[in-house]
Design an enzyme around this catalytic site. Structure first.
Site, PDB file in Angstrom:
ATOM      1  N   GLY A  14       0.832  -1.204   0.000  1.00  0.00           N
ATOM      2  CA  GLY A  14       0.000   0.000   0.000  1.00  0.00           C
ATOM      3  C   GLY A  14       0.868   1.256   0.000  1.00  0.00           C
ATOM      4  O   GLY A  14       0.594   2.224  -0.711  1.00  0.00           O
ATOM      5  N   ASN A  15       1.960   1.214   0.797  1.00  0.00           N
ATOM      6  CA  ASN A  15       2.888   2.359   0.814  1.00  0.00           C
ATOM      7  C   ASN A  15       3.604   2.454  -0.527  1.00  0.00           C
ATOM      8  O   ASN A  15       3.800   3.546  -1.055  1.00  0.00           O
ATOM      9  CB  ASN A  15       3.914   2.191   1.941  1.00  0.00           C
ATOM     10  CG  ASN A  15       3.256   2.288   3.303  1.00  0.00           C
ATOM     11  OD1 ASN A  15       2.830   3.350   3.714  1.00  0.00           O
ATOM     12  ND2 ASN A  15       3.147   1.163   3.986  1.00  0.00           N
ATOM     13  N   LYS A 135      -0.256  -2.200  13.363  1.00  0.00           N
ATOM     14  CA  LYS A 135      -0.296  -1.928  11.916  1.00  0.00           C
ATOM     15  C   LYS A 135      -0.366  -0.436  11.640  1.00  0.00           C
ATOM     16  O   LYS A 135      -1.364   0.230  11.945  1.00  0.00           O
ATOM     17  CB  LYS A 135      -1.535  -2.630  11.330  1.00  0.00           C
ATOM     18  CG  LYS A 135      -1.701  -2.430   9.856  1.00  0.00           C
ATOM     19  CD  LYS A 135      -0.840  -3.369   9.082  1.00  0.00           C
ATOM     20  CE  LYS A 135      -0.622  -2.901   7.666  1.00  0.00           C
ATOM     21  NZ  LYS A 135       0.609  -3.403   7.098  1.00  0.00           N
ATOM     22  N   LYS A 219      -1.564  -7.340   4.603  1.00  0.00           N
ATOM     23  CA  LYS A 219      -1.816  -7.954   3.303  1.00  0.00           C
ATOM     24  C   LYS A 219      -0.768  -9.025   2.970  1.00  0.00           C
ATOM     25  O   LYS A 219      -1.007  -9.881   2.129  1.00  0.00           O
ATOM     26  CB  LYS A 219      -1.907  -6.912   2.190  1.00  0.00           C
ATOM     27  CG  LYS A 219      -0.649  -6.127   1.938  1.00  0.00           C
ATOM     28  CD  LYS A 219       0.128  -6.635   0.777  1.00  0.00           C
ATOM     29  CE  LYS A 219       1.477  -5.984   0.635  1.00  0.00           C
ATOM     30  NZ  LYS A 219       2.211  -5.498   1.787  1.00  0.00           N
ATOM     31  N   LYS A 281       6.244  -9.162   6.264  1.00  0.00           N
ATOM     32  CA  LYS A 281       6.635  -9.654   4.931  1.00  0.00           C
ATOM     33  C   LYS A 281       7.531 -10.882   5.070  1.00  0.00           C
ATOM     34  O   LYS A 281       7.341 -11.893   4.403  1.00  0.00           O
ATOM     35  CB  LYS A 281       7.386  -8.577   4.148  1.00  0.00           C
ATOM     36  CG  LYS A 281       6.496  -7.423   3.772  1.00  0.00           C
ATOM     37  CD  LYS A 281       7.246  -6.364   3.012  1.00  0.00           C
ATOM     38  CE  LYS A 281       6.609  -5.021   3.214  1.00  0.00           C
ATOM     39  NZ  LYS A 281       5.144  -4.970   3.223  1.00  0.00           N
TER      40      LYS A 281
END
Ligand SMILES: Nc1ncnc2c1ncn2[C@@H]1O[C@H](COP(=O)(O)OP(=O)(O)O)[C@@H](O)[C@H]1O
Ligand SMILES: NC(=O)OP(=O)(O)O
Length: 319
Positions: A14-15, A135, A219, A281
């Site tokens: 998203g970033n 988050k 995500k 991640k």
């Protein structure tokens, strides 16, 4: 890196989709989506099945913030709950991605359809994450601004990987992807699907009924979950950095090219990966690689996606 015809889940940060944090406009995101679509369609053109997932940290924070600001100006305007804002972010980002991917498919005369599925992801209401927000969402603030927001709005604010202060919310672990059978049917039929946007809208099961819950699922974990459900061969996580590093942001920084699970376990133990950004991640990549022999994961930047996929850069996680 990718041999034969593979099934690939590609998770876009998203970033990373808001390449310049100072320009959070739709126009800027459209440009990034158009660039990203080229790498995605390269994979499709090479015959791979691609499932696209994406984050929503900055975008969902902006949507929530916009409703809060509107409410302050006009009390009649409702504060929009987090799950609804998450669903809006899926539509907003999914729309940009499906338009960009469609255009790239048309340019290359590839006959495929692309669609976004508003995706709900089941979480456990007793997940300990609900009492420990990690988050980061929304924009970046100075420490002073962050402390003010904390006092005025009751937000939890934390420093985000040396980039500034951000609001943090709960980020429970995904248990199941509600719409996975539909995603599977579309993928099997040859369509390109955008799913688990923003990690999916978090829902809990209340006596058989699904109920949205305020949180933002990572995500990376949701992408790993859908990759396992769809029996994917690869999980590609595309973010803002070309490689995962140890001693990140210090003079001793060392980028990792190929890294094994035992080494990553050691690095996690030593605290090299920031919670809420690189840690999920790394953990999602490890979990996917461990879930079945032969599965591999790659973490690289959105703008190096092509080279990463060709095996020329990025951090590859192996058993
Ligand atoms: N050890 C590390 N190696 C590389 N990047 C790291 C590390 N720890 C934290 N980061 C930060 O994590 C960021 C990626 O996380 P985030 O911005 O949440 O990703 P996304 O693009 O998925 O939204 C990188 O841009 C970098 O600033
Ligand atoms: N939901 C989520 O993981 O968003 P980011 O990719 O923006 O962190």
């Amino acid at each position: 890196m990718v041999e034969g015809k593979s099934r690939i889940v590609l998770a876009l940060g998203g970033n990373a989709l808001q390449a310049n944090p100072k320009d959070t406009s739709a126009e800027a995101q459209i440009k990034t989506a158009a660039e990203t679509a080229k790498s995605i369609v390269d994979l499709i053109e090479a015959g791979h099945e691609v499932i696209v997932a994406h984050g929503n940290g900055p975008q969902v924070g902006q949507i929530v913030g916009t409703y809060e600001a509107a409410h302050q100006v006009n009390n009649g305007m409702p504060i929009m709950p987090f799950p609804e804002c998450g669903a809006m972010s899926q539509g907003y980002i999914g729309y940009h991605l499906q338009q960009a991917i469609r255009q790239e498919l048309v340019n290359r005369k590839i006959q495929k359809s692309v669609a976004t599925i508003v995706t709900q992801v089941l979480v456990d209401e007793n997940d300990p994450a609900f009492s420990n927000p990690t988050k980061p969402v929304g924009s970046f603030f100075s420490e002073e601004e962050a402390k003010k927001l904390q006092a005025e709005k009751g937000y939890t604010m934390k420093e985000d990987a040396g980039r500034g202060w951000r609001r943090v919310v709960a980020s429970p672990i995904p248990v199941d992807v509600v719409e996975a059978p539909i995603v599977s049917t579309l993928v099997e039929a040859g369509h390109v699907v955008i799913t688990v946007g923003g990690g999916g809208v978090p829902v809990i099961n209340k006596n058989g009924a699904l109920e949205g819950i305020p949180a933002v699922i990572d995500k990376d974990f949701a992408s790993g979950k859908i990759a396992e459900i769809l029996d994917a061969d690869f999980l590609f996580i595309l973010t803002a950095v070309e490689k995962v590093a140890i001693n990140f942001n210090t003079p001793e920084q060392k980028e990792l090219r190929e890294v094994s699970i035992p080494d990553l376990e050691k690095y996690i133990e030593e605290g090299h990966f920031a919670p809420g950004s690189m840690l999920p991640k790394v953990k999602a990549a490890m979990k996917f690689v461990q879930s079945k022999p032969g599965r591999r994961a790659l973490i690289t930047s959105l703008d190096k996606a092509k080279e990463g996929i060709m095996g020329q850069t990025g951090t590859v996680v192996v058993e």
